[in-house]
Write an enzyme that holds these catalytic residues in place. Structure first.
Site, short mmCIF file in Angstrom:
data_model
loop_
_atom_site.label_atom_id
_atom_site.label_comp_id
_atom_site.label_asym_id
_atom_site.label_seq_id
_atom_site.Cartn_x
_atom_site.Cartn_y
_atom_site.Cartn_z
CB CYS A 34 46.80 -26.68 -68.72
SG CYS A 34 46.76 -26.17 -66.98
CG HIS A 89 46.33 -25.08 -63.35
ND1 HIS A 89 45.65 -24.34 -64.29
CD2 HIS A 89 45.51 -25.16 -62.26
CE1 HIS A 89 44.47 -23.99 -63.79
NE2 HIS A 89 44.37 -24.48 -62.57
CG HIS A 142 47.06 -15.35 -67.91
ND1 HIS A 142 46.27 -15.91 -66.92
CD2 HIS A 142 46.26 -14.47 -68.58
CE1 HIS A 142 45.05 -15.39 -66.99
NE2 HIS A 142 45.02 -14.52 -67.99
CD GLN A 144 44.47 -10.11 -70.55
OE1 GLN A 144 43.89 -9.84 -71.60
NE2 GLN A 144 43.85 -10.14 -69.39
#
Length: 320
Positions: A34, A89, A142, A144
């Site tokens: 955050c 979030h 998220h 990667q």
């Protein structure tokens, strides 16, 4: 320790990453992703930063040697990045609007282009793990990216199989699969440029693939309109998953692009695609990777892909 070790029995490179810095102690209930907590100082839209605990390093140290003809080691050269979808979030792919998802695809393209220019990088693997069921410790939306110094074993198998098909038929296997309409019962949703299916060869019960209808080798080859359609398709799958059992549905999303810096052109036979591999078999049961799957790489799917496609197709969602 960061190094690559070669398995002489399978031809796989294994990444050994045993030295990890201690994670910083944060206030209870705080999220390091955050704004203003740890990784990112200010509010952000989309953001990319280096993984604080990477398995691969551009300045990787020399590996130790065994002095053996059989056991080989190499530097764990590469890059591990975190891709933030939003500063909110409690968001998720299923909650992102089309504009945000389209921008995310542009970020994927940007990272693929830039990392393709790094010496020693052979494969760029973009992915997202969602849910504690697949080992995710942070719920903030998220993904990667791993830039490997080798071509992973499963990618090698894909390349070999589709190249063999191409050399025999002078056509792309995925293109032929789409053209012959044999996926009709497996379609979840079709747009102008993308086809979303539960493939007949699905390994996981709720596995879903997204195939561009036009032959494109890499994500950077998509047109602007195709990128928007890909964003629509990805958001649609995520929404169907969440609505299916009325929960935050766990999944592994993986993007498949051709290798880079190999001295070979893969454009004619490699067809870019996206795979979703969820661990769920029912609302309350997981599809575990048991001995057969793990030991022999032979998957047993307890569900009929055509029935799963029908179930996902019938999920009513808001695509507004």
């Amino acid at each position: 320790m960061h190094e690559l070790r070669f398995n002489p029995l399978t031809g796989e490179w294994v990444i050994i990453s045993s030295t990890r810095s201690s994670r910083p102690v944060l206030p209870e209930g705080s999220c390091p992703l955050c704004p203003g907590v740890l990784e990112l100082e200010k509010d952000y839209d989309l953001a990319v930063f280096d993984n604080r605990y990477p398995s691969l390093l551009l300045n990787a140290e020399e590996p130790h040697t065994y002095g053996s003809r059989v056991l080989k080691t190499e530097k764990a050269i590469g890059k591990c990045e975190v891709i933030m979808y939003t500063s909110e979030h409690n968001s998720a792919v299923s909650k992102l609007n089309l504009k945000q998802l389209t921008k995310l695809i542009e970020v994927w393209c940007d990272r693929y282009r830039e990392l393709s220019n790094l010496n020693g990088i052979k494969y760029i693997f973009i992915f997202e793990n969602r849910g504690k069921e697949v080992g995710t410790t942070l719920s903030h939306a998220h993904g990667q990216l791993y830039a490997f110094p080798f071509i992973p074993k499963r990618i090698k198998e894909k390349l070999h199989t589709i190249k063999t098909y191409y050399l025999k038929n002078l056509s792309c296997a995925l293109c032929d699969l789409i053209k012959e309409n044999s996926l009709e019962k497996n379609i979840v949703r079709e747009t102008e440029y993308m086809l979303t299916v539960v493939p007949p060869y699905a390994r996981f019960p709720y596995e879903v693939h997204i195939y561009p209808k036009r032959h494109v080798s890499a994500i950077i080859d998509l047109t602007a309109r195709e990128k928007i359609d890909l964003a629509v398709a990805i958001g649609d799958v995520a929404k169907r998953y969440d609505k299916l059992f009325d929960e935050a549905f766990p999944y592994m999303m993986t993007l498949y692009n051709p290798p880079v810096n190999t001295g070979e052109i893969h454009d004619d036979y490699f067809h870019f695609h996206v795979e979703f591999n969820p661990p769920k078999r029912t609302k309350d049961k997981l599809k575990w990777m048991a001995s057969v799957e793990t030991g022999s790489w032979t998957f047993i799917n307890p569900s009929e892909p055509e029935e799963v496609a029908k179930k996902l197709r019938e999920v009513v969602i808001d695509n507004g």
